[in-house]
Motif scaffolding. Structure first.
Motif, short mmCIF file in Angstrom:
data_model
loop_
_atom_site.label_atom_id
_atom_site.label_comp_id
_atom_site.label_asym_id
_atom_site.label_seq_id
_atom_site.Cartn_x
_atom_site.Cartn_y
_atom_site.Cartn_z
N GLU A 129 33.22 -31.35 10.31
CA GLU A 129 33.95 -30.79 11.45
C GLU A 129 34.73 -29.54 11.06
N ALA A 132 32.17 -26.72 10.40
CA ALA A 132 31.61 -26.28 11.68
C ALA A 132 32.60 -25.42 12.46
N ALA A 133 33.87 -25.79 12.42
CA ALA A 133 34.89 -25.01 13.12
C ALA A 133 35.01 -23.61 12.52
#
Length: 148
Positions: A129, A132-133
């Protein structure tokens, strides 16, 4: 079909084949507003071929993302992927061969793109996460728009 057995052996697809495939792909209607390349270019000659193709189309690279991960987590992740997906190309031997090819042929691209001012290094040894951010934020900045 031609590239699959080459990739399964842990080798790089020949530049002329990759360039031909890319030329066809960026000429398609859905790539008219731009494109993201995952894992391409992998060699300096491919980078020069990409520059030529983009130049012919009146385009240029706006960002190159380098997701930096140490070797040990890469091996662990790919072995797990092989078990989950039943992939024949993710054996420890093939992964080691890919990493050797990467060091020789792909790693020099980081310096090339850094010198062109388009390289963005992202720490890939973090939760998915978080990586990906960072990827999405970098792509959005480079594109000058918000992608979801």
């Amino acid at each position: 079909k031609v590239a699959k057995p080459i990739m399964e052996a842990g080798a790089l697809v020949p530049d002329d084949l990759v360039t031909l495939m890319l030329k066809e792909r960026i000429g398609e209607a859905d790539a008219a507003a731009g494109a993201l390349f995952d894992g391409y270019p992998r060699t300096v000659p491919q980078a020069h071929a990409l520059d030529g193709l983009l130049g012919e189309a009146g385009r240029s690279l706006t960002a190159v993302l380098f997701i930096d991960v140490p070797d040990a987590p890469i091996v662990d992740r790919l072995v797990k992927r092989a078990a989950i997906e039943g992939r024949a190309d993710d054996t420890p031997e093939t992964i080691a061969a890919r990493l050797r090819v990467y060091r020789e042929k792909t790693e020099p691209l980081a310096e090339l793109y850094r010198s062109h001012g388009v390289l963005h290094r992202i720490d890939g040894d973090r939760p998915v996460e978080a990586v990906a951010a960072d990827v999405l934020a970098t792509v959005n900045r480079a594109a000058g728009r918000t992608l979801a």
